[in-house]
Design a protein around this motif. Structure first.
Motif, PDB file in Angstrom:
ATOM      1  N   THR A  65      -6.020   1.378  -7.660  1.00 16.41           N
ATOM      2  CA  THR A  65      -6.525   2.172  -6.737  1.00 16.41           C
ATOM      3  C   THR A  65      -7.857   1.475  -6.188  1.00 16.41           C
ATOM      4  O   THR A  65      -8.681   1.292  -7.377  1.00 16.41           O
ATOM      5  N   GLY A  88      -7.485   2.549  -0.869  1.00 14.70           N
ATOM      6  CA  GLY A  88      -5.989   3.202  -1.052  1.00 14.70           C
ATOM      7  C   GLY A  88      -5.564   2.815  -2.363  1.00 14.70           C
ATOM      8  O   GLY A  88      -6.255   2.098  -3.058  1.00 14.70           O
ATOM      9  N   SER A  89      -4.322   3.191  -2.461  1.00 16.67           N
ATOM     10  CA  SER A  89      -3.652   2.755  -3.696  1.00 16.67           C
ATOM     11  C   SER A  89      -2.599   1.626  -3.300  1.00 16.67           C
ATOM     12  O   SER A  89      -1.808   1.902  -2.391  1.00 16.67           O
ATOM     13  N   GLN A  99       0.797  -1.236   0.104  1.00 17.55           N
ATOM     14  CA  GLN A  99      -0.015  -0.162  -0.055  1.00 17.55           C
ATOM     15  C   GLN A  99       0.969   1.374   0.069  1.00 17.55           C
ATOM     16  O   GLN A  99       1.900   1.208   0.801  1.00 17.55           O
ATOM     17  N   SER A 146      -1.678   7.509   1.476  1.00 18.77           N
ATOM     18  CA  SER A 146      -2.651   8.095   0.794  1.00 18.77           C
ATOM     19  C   SER A 146      -2.384   9.598   0.241  1.00 18.77           C
ATOM     20  O   SER A 146      -1.297  10.079   0.405  1.00 18.77           O
TER      21      SER A 146
END
Length: 127
Positions: A68, A73-74, A35, A38
């Motif tokens: 995403t 999140g990404s 992850q 943000s």
């Protein structure tokens, strides 16, 4: 994940972010499924606009480097081994092109350049 933004660089800030994250993915420092911070957290840590980091993430997603998930999140995209290999090949080709251009500007022939390349390969193969 540590990124460094240079105000003196000719590259826009979002491109600096994009290239550094891409570099971390290509070198394996960021791995599949990991992850990313943000958009807002990254913007705060870099002291840049959230719009700037959003643009960088959008570019990375469009290039297939990150995914995403709404509300989560990404993340570093999975299954991009071939994409990473192609990116690395492009870098190597770029370096080879620079070496060829430098050699030709000195008046070296293709045979001389080939000989230099073969010698460099031999030297690189030795422990």
């Amino acid at each position: 994940m540590e990124l460094i933004i240079s105000n003196s660089s000719s590259a826009p800030i979002y491109e600096q972010i994009t290239s550094q994250i891409k570099g971390l993915i290509l070198t394996g420092e960021l791995t599949q499924g990991e992850q990313l911070p943000s958009i807002r957290a990254l913007a705060n840590s870099l002291r840049v606009s959230a719009i700037t980091t959003k643009r960088a993430y959008a570019d990375l997603e469009a290039a297939g480097f990150i995914e995403t998930v709404q509300g989560k999140g990404s993340f570093v995209a999975g299954g991009n081994a071939e994409l990473i290999r192609e990116e690395q090949l492009r870098h190597v080709e770029g370096y080879l092109g620079q070496a060829i251009d430098a050699g030709r500007s000195l008046g070296l022939t293709d045979a001389e350049l080939t000989e230099m390349f073969e010698l460099a390969l031999e030297e690189g193969a030795q422990p």
